[in-house]
Design a protein around this motif. Sequence first.
Motif, mmCIF file in Angstrom:
data_model
loop_
_atom_site.group_PDB
_atom_site.id
_atom_site.type_symbol
_atom_site.label_atom_id
_atom_site.label_comp_id
_atom_site.label_asym_id
_atom_site.label_seq_id
_atom_site.Cartn_x
_atom_site.Cartn_y
_atom_site.Cartn_z
ATOM 1 N N ILE A 38 8.109 -42.845 -20.909
ATOM 2 C CA ILE A 38 6.735 -42.827 -21.411
ATOM 3 C C ILE A 38 5.764 -43.240 -20.310
ATOM 4 N N LYS A 39 6.102 -44.286 -19.551
ATOM 5 C CA LYS A 39 5.231 -44.721 -18.454
ATOM 6 C C LYS A 39 5.125 -43.646 -17.387
ATOM 7 N N ILE A 46 -2.088 -38.774 -15.813
ATOM 8 C CA ILE A 46 -3.309 -39.272 -15.175
ATOM 9 C C ILE A 46 -3.521 -38.585 -13.829
ATOM 10 N N ILE A 47 -2.455 -38.462 -13.038
ATOM 11 C CA ILE A 47 -2.578 -37.783 -11.740
ATOM 12 C C ILE A 47 -2.961 -36.325 -11.939
ATOM 13 N N GLY A 48 -2.393 -35.669 -12.936
ATOM 14 C CA GLY A 48 -2.734 -34.273 -13.220
ATOM 15 C C GLY A 48 -4.186 -34.102 -13.627
ATOM 16 N N TRP A 52 -6.974 -32.052 -11.657
ATOM 17 C CA TRP A 52 -7.689 -30.961 -12.323
ATOM 18 C C TRP A 52 -9.200 -31.150 -12.209
ATOM 19 N N PHE A 53 -9.672 -32.389 -12.419
ATOM 20 C CA PHE A 53 -11.102 -32.651 -12.259
ATOM 21 C C PHE A 53 -11.538 -32.428 -10.812
#
Length: 71
Positions: A38-39, A46-48, A52-53
């Motif tokens: 899960i972690k 979060i990295i993805g 993407w942003f």
Amino acid sequence: MNWRLFGWLAALFGGAIIAIWLVASLIGFIFGALGFLIKAAIVVGIIGVIGWFGYKGYKAIGGSERRQIRK
């Protein structure tokens, strides 16, 4: 007192304690591995999202356009 019966009961009781300890250790290991997965999924997500942003921002300011300046 029947010492042979006492020995059998002690062995069964000890075996039961060891079996319960092994099952509890296995369950703890499974929950630990599940928590790690899960972690890891949260970190990858979060990295993805940050990537993407970043890509969307790069495209929004005209990134990767090959404009040539003509005289």
